[in-house]
Scaffold this active site. Structure first.
Site, PDB file in Angstrom:
ATOM      1  N   SER A 117       0.851  -1.215  -0.213  1.00 50.38           N
ATOM      2  CA  SER A 117       0.203   0.085   0.036  1.00 50.38           C
ATOM      3  C   SER A 117       0.780   1.167  -0.028  1.00 50.38           C
ATOM      4  O   SER A 117       1.787   1.492  -0.873  1.00 50.38           O
ATOM      5  CB  SER A 117      -1.045   0.013   1.332  1.00 50.38           C
TER       6      SER A 117
ATOM      7  N   HIS B  55      -2.913  -1.093  -4.810  1.00 54.86           N
ATOM      8  CA  HIS B  55      -4.231  -1.018  -5.030  1.00 54.86           C
ATOM      9  C   HIS B  55      -4.586   0.576  -4.829  1.00 54.86           C
ATOM     10  O   HIS B  55      -3.810   1.408  -4.389  1.00 54.86           O
ATOM     11  CB  HIS B  55      -4.813  -1.592  -3.681  1.00 54.86           C
TER      12      HIS B  55
END
Length: 238
Positions: free
Chosen positions: A115, A138
């Protein structure tokens, strides 16, 4: 003959550093010319996380980076990551700090650099990833109460663009490929995004090389030698 016991004050200082910063020493007292900083667990931002969470507090990392930049004895910084991500602005702040340091920097992803850990991993002069380590790419998510108005989604999109711009600027991956990995469907259960393993991260140009602690320190020493030569050329005496 009994081994010498450490000075009480020194032992107390080491214990305090471990409890406060997760470090045995701070930049001002390191004997080595390489200073190591760990980014582990969840990156904590403006909201304090529950005590059972393993966290890295950005208000601890930033002063250490400043101290390393100001300390003439420190010639290079090694950043070790094993993080699940966390607060976007805190992660970007740490990444920007690493990228703006004038001394050589190397990042090493061990376990995971997921992340918002991705921008931190690519922020250094050279990056390594362990062969078994992974990185999850993501889109940004919002937690808690979200007001469903266009302004909220515009803010989220702008934040997303900041992350994409930083990653593509500080690595060899192109924007199209990064967006493709970010928005892939089917790879992550009940979500969109991609988890890349060490070799794939290098193949995509996200990370520079496969390696662990040894290669990371060797590369950092090479960068330090270049750093010394450049300083000598401009008349700075070490």
């Amino acid at each position: 003959m009994e081994p010498a016991q450490p000075d009480t004050n020194e032992a107390a200082a080491i214990k305090n550093n471990i409890e406060s910063l997760g470090q045995t020493n701070v930049a001002g007292s390191a004997e080595s010319n390489i200073y190591s900083i760990s980014v582990i667990g969840q990156i904590e931002g403006h909201v304090v996380l529950p005590p059972q969470n393993k966290t890295t507090k950005y208000e601890h990392i930033i002063p250490q980076l400043i101290a390393a930049e100001q300390n003439d004895k420190i010639e290079g910084v090694l950043i070790i990551l094993n993080t699940v991500g966390g607060d976007v602005e805190a992660g970007l702040a740490i990444a920007e700090m690493i990228a703006s340091i004038t001394k050589p920097t190397v990042t090493l992803v061990l376990g995971g650099g997921h992340s918002i850990g991705v921008p931190i991993a690519v922020a250094s002069d050279y990056s390594f990833i362990a062969e078994t380590a992974t990185m999850t790419i993501h889109p940004i998510r919002l937690t808690g109460l979200v007001i469903g108005v266009p302004q909220s989604f515009e803010y989220l999109e702008k934040m997303q663009e900041r992350v994409i711009r930083f990653v593509t600027t500080h690595s060899k991956i192109n924007e199209q490929k990064f967006r493709e990995l970010m928005l892939t469907t089917g790879e992550l259960a009940r979500d969109i995004g991609t988890t890349v393993v060490g070799k794939d991260a290098v193949q995509y140009g996200l990370i520079d090389a496969i390696g662990g602690v040894g290669p990371s320190i060797r590369k950092l020493n090479e960068l330090i030698e270049q750093y010394r030569m450049e300083r000598t050329k401009v008349g700075v005496v070490m």
